[in-house]
Design an enzyme around this catalytic site. Structure first.
Site, PDB file in Angstrom:
ATOM      1  N   ASN A  68       1.098  -0.483  -0.025  1.00  0.00           N
ATOM      2  CA  ASN A  68       0.009  -0.202   0.420  1.00  0.00           C
ATOM      3  C   ASN A  68       0.695   1.208   0.058  1.00  0.00           C
ATOM      4  OD1 ASN A  68      -2.150   1.922  -0.086  1.00  0.00           O
ATOM      5  ND2 ASN A  68      -2.561   0.927   2.316  1.00  0.00           N
ATOM      6  N   ARG A  79      -2.406  -2.390  -4.086  1.00  0.00           N
ATOM      7  CA  ARG A  79      -3.721  -1.270  -3.501  1.00  0.00           C
ATOM      8  C   ARG A  79      -3.916  -0.091  -3.785  1.00  0.00           C
ATOM      9  NH1 ARG A  79      -5.129   3.481   0.599  1.00  0.00           N
ATOM     10  NH2 ARG A  79      -7.504   3.834  -0.078  1.00  0.00           N
ATOM     11  N   HIS A 131     -13.248   3.262  -0.497  1.00  0.00           N
ATOM     12  CA  HIS A 131     -13.316   1.816   0.020  1.00  0.00           C
ATOM     13  C   HIS A 131     -13.678   0.435  -0.431  1.00  0.00           C
ATOM     14  CE1 HIS A 131     -13.253   4.772   4.091  1.00  0.00           C
ATOM     15  NE2 HIS A 131     -11.849   4.254   3.826  1.00  0.00           N
ATOM     16  N   ARG A 144     -11.927  15.173   7.789  1.00  0.00           N
ATOM     17  CA  ARG A 144     -12.586  15.658   6.297  1.00  0.00           C
ATOM     18  C   ARG A 144     -13.814  16.103   6.486  1.00  0.00           C
ATOM     19  NH1 ARG A 144     -11.051  10.138   2.993  1.00  0.00           N
ATOM     20  NH2 ARG A 144      -9.469   9.627   4.471  1.00  0.00           N
TER      21      ARG A 144
END
Ligand code: AMP
Length: 399
Positions: free
Chosen positions: A7, A90, A180, A241
């Site tokens: 990742n 990923r 996600h 966020r």
């Protein structure tokens, strides 16, 4: 068979080495400070650790260090890199170009890099890591890319379109992509298995709640709508966020605060959310502690999250014309009984009734937390994105 899951971020490279016979993690770690120094932290499943400051001018040197750490020294877990059968990466943004897990070629890397405009923080870094990985690993080790957006490519146009001039969607690809996806795919399948039902016919609302959060309507095993949008900013309130906000409020604030678009993006992505509303922290645990001490803004923050989750459950029940189960996953979803209780409170009309005692006891384990007479089942389902990437990689290279 061993699979390395990677990742990569712009200055970091997280990894897990997984033995697919038994799906056991042999070692995991993180190479970070790429480009500005270098550091590796590595841990094996039997508790050995290695940590060092390094020099990582680029991702290539980080990969070289990773190889060295896996194969030599006190925390080595393999003798030779040839024991690794494949590498699964990923990738955050696959846009409309990639709707499934894909074998890496030079053309694929170019396409991922070409999508950098849609994911400025991530995709270019992914491309750098893919090129570096190609240099370090021998050519016969296949590399596979798994996209966060791919699971959501089944959304119908009425769910993914924004109400902007159609030409701009066509020209600039501005639409909802959702993120996600790897997690939502993993947990919704795990839930169907736990319920002993095929995914076909199942209507699930999957709530991935962590530092970043997204909620997805999963019907027949497919994503039909999701709360994150063009970027991972949209949807429910998150650590830093804002979540969903009227676009006019954004232009209004830009003018009032004298911010340029990049500064405004920073404001919404890094200074808002739990941190901005509570004024305490982006971390849910800190905010919950402040709630216990009677802090009003902390309470408002947690109330906002629960209320927004509730609204998504309601709207996705309408979108799917029914609801069989709600699942909670991610750091908050798996651990915060307060959030789960708040989100499910007053949902009797929808057939949702929690077993409050069981909910309180449940932390990070696959557990049904709804009351026996609840029409809709409510579950905690731990996510494991790395394992899904490894499974996808194995499935693709076995073909
Ligand atoms: P993630 O991004 O999935 O790692 O989730 C991180 C979030 O989970 C942070 O906001 C944490 O505060 C929250 N979290 C982790 N453990 C707990 C816990 N035991 N109770 C409440 N929130 C938690």
């Amino acid at each position: 068979m061993l699979i390395l899951v990677v990742n990569a971020g712009s200055s970091s490279l997280k990894y897990q080495l997984i033995d697919m016979d038994g799906e056991k993690v042999l070692a995991k770690g993180n190479c970070d400070r790429i480009g500005i120094g270098g550091h590796i932290a590595h841990k094996t499943s039997d508790g050995r650790k290695f940590e060092a400051d390094c020099t990582f001018p680029t991702h290539t040197e980080a990969f070289e260090k990773l190889v060295e750490t896996l194969t030599t020294g006190d925390a080595a877990v393999i003798k030779d890199m040839s024991e690794i059968s494949a590498v699964g990466h990923r990738i955050v943004q696959g846009a409309e170009v990639f709707s499934e897990t894909t074998l890496v070629t030079d053309e694929v890397i170019e396409k991922i890099d070409g999508l950098a405009e849609l994911a400025p923080v991530h995709n270019h870094a992914h491309a750098l890591a893919l090129r570096a990985c190609k240099k370090v690993f021998s050519a016969d080790v296949p590399q596979v890319v798994v996209f966060d957006t791919a699971f959501h490519q089944t959304m119908p146009p009425e769910a993914f379109m924004f109400g902007i001039p159609y030409e701009d969607y066509e020209k600039y690809h501005v639409r909802k992509y959702g993120f996600h996806g790897t997690s939502h795919r993993f947990v919704s399948k795990a839930l169907a298995d736990a319920m002993g039902r095929p995914q076909e016919g199942l209507k699930i609302v999957s709530c991935h709640l962590g530092n970043g959060s997204s909620i997805t309507a999963v019907k027949d095993g497919k994503s039909i709508d999701t709360s994150m949008g063009f970027t991972p900013l949209d949807g429910v309130i998150m650590g830093t966020r804002s979540g969903c906000i009227d676009a006019s409020a954004v232009t209004f604030l830009e003018k009032k605060l004298g911010l340029d678009p990049d500064q405004m993006s920073d404001y919404l992505n890094k200074k808002s959310g739990f941190l901005g509303v509570s004024g305490i922290s982006s971390d849910n645990r800190d905010v919950c502690q402040a709630v216990e001490k009677g802090d009003k803004r902390a309470k408002l923050t947690t109330d906002m999250l629960c209320y927004e989750i509730k609204k998504y459950i309601g709207s996705y029940t309408a979108a799917m014309n029914g609801l069989d189960a709600v699942l909670f996953t991610g750091g908050i979803g798996e651990n915060s009984c307060e959030t789960r209780e708040g989100a499910c409170e007053g949902m009797e009309y929808f057939g949702i009734k929690l077993d409050k005692e069981l909910n309180k006891k449940t932390r990070g384990t696959l557990t049904k937390i709804s009351a026996p007479d609840s029409k809709v089942e409510v579950w905690v389902v731990p996510t494991n994105e790395e394992l899904l990437i490894a499974r996808d990689t194995l499935a693709l290279i076995s073909k």
